[in-house]
Design a protein around this motif. Structure first.
Motif, PDB file in Angstrom:
ATOM      1  N   ASP A   1     -34.493   5.644  27.367  1.00  0.00           N
ATOM      2  CA  ASP A   1     -34.126   4.815  28.703  1.00  0.00           C
ATOM      3  C   ASP A   1     -33.289   3.768  28.479  1.00  0.00           C
ATOM      4  N   LEU A   2     -33.614   3.087  27.236  1.00  0.00           N
ATOM      5  CA  LEU A   2     -32.550   1.932  26.843  1.00  0.00           C
ATOM      6  C   LEU A   2     -31.282   2.595  26.405  1.00  0.00           C
TER       7      LEU A   2
ATOM      8  N   VAL B   1     -25.452   2.842  27.686  1.00  0.00           N
ATOM      9  CA  VAL B   1     -24.204   3.383  27.870  1.00  0.00           C
ATOM     10  C   VAL B   1     -23.563   3.107  29.218  1.00  0.00           C
ATOM     11  N   LYS B   2     -24.380   2.916  30.363  1.00  0.00           N
ATOM     12  CA  LYS B   2     -24.047   2.848  31.841  1.00  0.00           C
ATOM     13  C   LYS B   2     -23.435   1.482  31.481  1.00  0.00           C
ATOM     14  N   TYR B   3     -24.016   0.310  31.045  1.00  0.00           N
ATOM     15  CA  TYR B   3     -23.501  -1.012  30.794  1.00  0.00           C
ATOM     16  C   TYR B   3     -22.236  -1.082  30.345  1.00  0.00           C
ATOM     17  N   CYS B   4     -21.894  -0.069  28.948  1.00  0.00           N
ATOM     18  CA  CYS B   4     -20.727  -0.270  28.298  1.00  0.00           C
ATOM     19  C   CYS B   4     -19.624   0.528  29.265  1.00  0.00           C
TER      20      CYS B   4
ATOM     21  N   MET C   1     -26.231  -2.236  21.781  1.00  0.00           N
ATOM     22  CA  MET C   1     -27.229  -1.737  22.866  1.00  0.00           C
ATOM     23  C   MET C   1     -28.029  -2.946  23.469  1.00  0.00           C
ATOM     24  N   GLN C   2     -28.320  -2.728  24.640  1.00  0.00           N
ATOM     25  CA  GLN C   2     -29.258  -3.499  25.421  1.00  0.00           C
ATOM     26  C   GLN C   2     -30.824  -3.699  24.788  1.00  0.00           C
ATOM     27  N   PRO C   3     -31.310  -4.994  24.750  1.00  0.00           N
ATOM     28  CA  PRO C   3     -30.511  -6.273  25.478  1.00  0.00           C
ATOM     29  C   PRO C   3     -29.896  -7.249  24.875  1.00  0.00           C
TER      30      PRO C   3
ATOM     31  N   ILE D   1     -28.582  -3.142  13.741  1.00  0.00           N
ATOM     32  CA  ILE D   1     -28.022  -3.645  15.007  1.00  0.00           C
ATOM     33  C   ILE D   1     -27.533  -2.356  15.735  1.00  0.00           C
ATOM     34  N   PRO D   2     -28.006  -1.477  16.613  1.00  0.00           N
ATOM     35  CA  PRO D   2     -27.590  -0.308  17.115  1.00  0.00           C
ATOM     36  C   PRO D   2     -26.537  -0.743  18.104  1.00  0.00           C
ATOM     37  N   SER D   3     -25.698   0.362  18.458  1.00  0.00           N
ATOM     38  CA  SER D   3     -24.335   0.111  19.235  1.00  0.00           C
ATOM     39  C   SER D   3     -24.273   1.593  19.935  1.00  0.00           C
TER      40      SER D   3
END
Length: 256
Positions: A22-23, A28-31, A170-172, A185-187
């Protein structure tokens, strides 16, 4: 070689398949939703520029700490169970890649500045185990005239790939993951390309190619002109690139 890029893609595969679905989708949508087309002038001697949906996108070596990287890249395949590449991961193919890249924001994790676009052009792949020189790839694949754009859903290897990409933590967000573990730190990557959809009146061609010798060095000057429709990886339409120009120089030892 763009080792940082290969590692990032492998790490993302791990996240997408096994963790926080979900995160991941939210990120992906945020990006996708927050990418903005920008252009910083003046433009240097080596650059990419073009109009996307009427707005100018440009990046240039030496402007805003952008850097140019051209070289041989390796495609390797790993299992979804153990997706992170290691030195003994077998090669599947090699290709030549041309690119303009923004500053690396996090050297430890190889994360580029968020939302800063990087532009890349990949040659057709060579699917054998021979280790060719850079001169071989350049003179085989970069010749003046029209080139075939890749359709990634029908042809993974025999034509040319052009893409505009950008990176997002990635969020948050960065501080959240940094406080947990600075080394993990994932991206996610946003990307648009003609290779993800149907093309209408598109053009992808080398308009200028020259080779010059200066002492013990050989210079290859390459200019590509690009007009195409751009799509996201999910095949949804992004927009139209008009009057795209990609101008690069490759300098190599004559005896490589």
């Amino acid at each position: 070689m763009k080792n940082w890029k290969i590692f990032t893609l492998g790490f993302l595969g791990c996240l997408a398949c096994n963790k926080m679905p979900d995160l991941y989708e939210e990120s992906v949508k945020y990006c996708k939703d927050n990418f903005v087309i920008t252009c910083t002038e003046p433009i240097g001697m080596l650059y990419f520029t073009g109009l996307i949906n009427g707005s100018r996108l440009c990046v240039s070596e030496g402007i805003d700490d952008y850097w140019m990287q051209n070289g041989i890249a390796i495609e390797s395949v790993t299992s979804t169970q153990y997706p992170v590449l290691s030195p003994d991961t077998p090669e599947q193919s090699t290709f030549y890649t041309l690119g303009f890249y923004p500053p690396i924001f996090d050297n430890l994790n190889g994360i580029l500045t968020e939302f800063a676009p990087y532009i890349s052009i990949d040659s057709p792949h060579v699917s054998d185990t021979t280790h060719y020189t850079q001169h071989y790839y350049i003179e085989k694949f970069f010749k003046k005239g029209d080139l075939a754009l890749r359709n990634k859903f029908a042809d993974q290897y025999s034509s040319y790939n052009f893409s505009i990409s950008w990176t997002c933590v990635m969020q948050p967000g960065y501080r959240y993951y940094y406080n947990k573990n600075p080394a993990m730190i994932p991206s996610v990557i946003g990307q648009i390309s003609p290779s993800f959809g149907i093309q209408h009146n598109s053009s992808f061609r080398i308009s200028d190619f020259s080779k010059s010798i200066s002492g013990n060095w050989i210079n290859y000057d390459i200019t590509l002109q690009i007009t195409c429709d751009l799509y996201y990886k999910d095949r949804s339409y992004y927009g139209r690139l008009e009057n795209g120009i990609f101008k690069t120089r490759i300098t190599l030892p004559a005896d490589e």
